[in-house]
Design an enzyme around this catalytic site. Structure first.
Site, PDB file in Angstrom:
ATOM      1  N   CYS A   1      31.955  32.987  56.634  1.00 17.36           N
ATOM      2  CA  CYS A   1      31.978  32.998  58.099  1.00 17.36           C
ATOM      3  C   CYS A   1      32.748  34.239  58.522  1.00 17.36           C
ATOM      4  O   CYS A   1      33.733  34.596  57.878  1.00 17.36           O
ATOM      5  CB  CYS A   1      32.668  31.746  58.622  1.00 17.36           C
ATOM      6  SG  CYS A   1      32.807  31.724  60.428  1.00 17.36           S
TER       7      CYS A   1
ATOM      8  N   ARG B   1      35.394  20.776  64.451  1.00 19.19           N
ATOM      9  CA  ARG B   1      36.599  21.161  63.689  1.00 19.19           C
ATOM     10  C   ARG B   1      37.874  21.008  64.522  1.00 19.19           C
ATOM     11  O   ARG B   1      37.993  21.570  65.605  1.00 19.19           O
ATOM     12  CB  ARG B   1      36.488  22.596  63.179  1.00 19.19           C
ATOM     13  CG  ARG B   1      37.690  22.975  62.302  1.00 19.19           C
ATOM     14  CD  ARG B   1      37.565  24.350  61.672  1.00 19.19           C
ATOM     15  NE  ARG B   1      36.334  24.499  60.960  1.00 19.19           N
ATOM     16  CZ  ARG B   1      35.491  25.515  61.135  1.00 19.19           C
ATOM     17  NH1 ARG B   1      35.763  26.460  61.978  1.00 19.19           N
ATOM     18  NH2 ARG B   1      34.379  25.574  60.437  1.00 19.19           N
TER      19      ARG B   1
ATOM     20  N   CYS C   1      29.060  29.215  64.904  1.00 23.58           N
ATOM     21  CA  CYS C   1      30.317  28.469  65.001  1.00 23.58           C
ATOM     22  C   CYS C   1      30.894  28.830  66.357  1.00 23.58           C
ATOM     23  O   CYS C   1      31.281  29.981  66.582  1.00 23.58           O
ATOM     24  CB  CYS C   1      31.259  28.892  63.869  1.00 23.58           C
ATOM     25  SG  CYS C   1      32.939  28.244  64.046  1.00 23.58           S
TER      26      CYS C   1
END
Ligand code: SAM
Ligand code: DTB
Ligand code: SF4
Length: 343
Positions: free
Chosen positions: A142, A277, A202
């Site tokens: 990421c 998250r 994300c």
């Protein structure tokens, strides 16, 4: 509005991503009796995930400080006097060595962050080599590099980048109170381009920046109404950093734990298949607050004692919490055999 049957408040649609959320629908859920909201969130969670598995990501700041953007929360902005020493882009081999340690400690995703408005052409070779090197270790990759152009996104995809982190941070209405050097629309443009390039998204935000509850709800409405839900949704709790406007200007009340859990639950319900998250701010949370967030549907955390520049609970603390809750680390989809994980 107080719903008696929480499932009745769920908009009906064929696929979750096809659901169009209105602020009213989302607000009704957010304001529902806490037990109804949590029951629904846990139900949705169980329909989509093993409720006792949490994904572990590790962060590394590969270029710290000196950032030209003026994000009011950030230790790395050159607009604020935070005492942080700026560094150059880390060497590729050091990044690979660090990611190797993270893999041995059980992380399945390696997230590399820089303090840039956008990558410069001269930095792309190094960044690409980092993606390739980390990927070769069998971890998900990421990166968060700021705004991208289509060519940069395509190069990152080709290098094997799995996820791109680019947060919208708050509601469109509140955005200009926090950042003036870019717009909410700039963020959406980069997200669109990342998606177009075939990289997983994300995207989340920060709560506790003095925003109203409606801003938190609206932020989730924006995320849930993207053409596809972000695969990962980081929900950060503001870490007040001395020298930043958000820590210095006027006292901002820390977000109250029950309200924080409502935001997590809402994110879980609105984006059923995304990893939600529990991100920055865990050092200021009790174990009970984190347990509540896992119950509300959070199923990913950052591990390791540092985030980018701020503290995070260390491995020992997380390991103990996981044991107390009977939670186990989630194996990555690329590496189903799992890793030698001490947690
Ligand atoms: N420069 C890149 C960008 O802004 O997209 C990447 C790095 S930036 C530090 C990544 C994210 O970390 C921010 O979008 C914000 O959501 C979060 N973050 C930064 N400082 C924070 C703080 N003090 N408390 C909570 N979250 C924070
Ligand atoms: C995200 O949403 N949170 C991470 C990651 N994406 C890059 C960053 C948290 C940063 C916390 C403050 C710091 O360490 O400086
Ligand atoms: Fe720069 Fe990212 Fe920090 Fe904003 S959040 S100042 S863009 S490093």
């Amino acid at each position: 509005m107080h719903a008696t049957n929480p499932t009745k408040t769920m908009p009906q649609a064929q696929t979750p991503d096809a659901t169009t959320w209105t602020l009213e629908k989302a607000r009704a859920l957010h304001d529902a009796p806490f037990n109804n909201l949590l029951f629904l969130a846990q139900t949705v969670h169980r329909q989509n995930f093993d409720p006792n598995k949490v994904q572990l990501s590790r962060l590394l700041s590969i270029k710290t400080g000196g950032c030209p953007e003026d994000c009011g929360y950030c230790s790395q902005s050159s607009h604020h006097e935070t005492g942080l020493k700026a560094s150059k882009l880390m060497e590729v081999r050091r990044v690979i060595a660090e990611s190797n340690k993270a893999r041995d400690a059980g992380a399945t995703r390696y997230c590399m962050g820089v303090a840039w408005r956008n990558p410069k052409a001269r930095d792309m070779d190094a960044v690409v080599a980092m993606v390739e090197g980390v990927k070769a270790l069998g971890m998900e990759t990421c990166m968060t590099l700021g705004m991208l152009d289509l060519e940069q996104a395509a190069r990152l995809k080709q290098a094997g980048l799995d996820y791109y982190n680019h947060n919208i941070d708050t509601s469109q209405r509140y955005y200009s109170e926090i950042i003036s050097t870019r717009s909410f629309g700039d963020r959406i443009d980069t997200l669109e381009l990342v998606r177009q390039s075939g990289i997983k998204v994300c995207c989340g935000g920060i709560v506790g920046m003095g925003e109203k509850p409606v801003d938190r709800i609206d932020m989730l409405v924006t995320l849930a109404n993207l053409p596809e839900h972000p695969e990962s949704v980081p929900i950060n709790m503001l870490i007040p950093i001395a020298g930043t406007p958000l820590a210095e200007a006027k006292p901002i009340e820390p977000i109250e734990p029950i309200e924080f859990a409502r935001v997590i639950a809402l994110a879980r319900i609105m984006m059923p298949k995304s990893h939600i998250r529990l991100s920055a701010g865990r050092t200021a949370m009790t174990d009970e607050m984190q347990a509540l967030c896992f119950f509300a549907g959070a199923n990913s955390i950052f591990v390791g004692d540092t985030l980018l520049t701020a503290d995070n609970p260390g491995e020992d603390k997380d390991s103990l919490l996981f044991r107390r809750l009977g939670i186990e680390p989630m194996a990555s989809r690329r590496n189903e055999r799992g890793t030698a994980c001490p947690l």
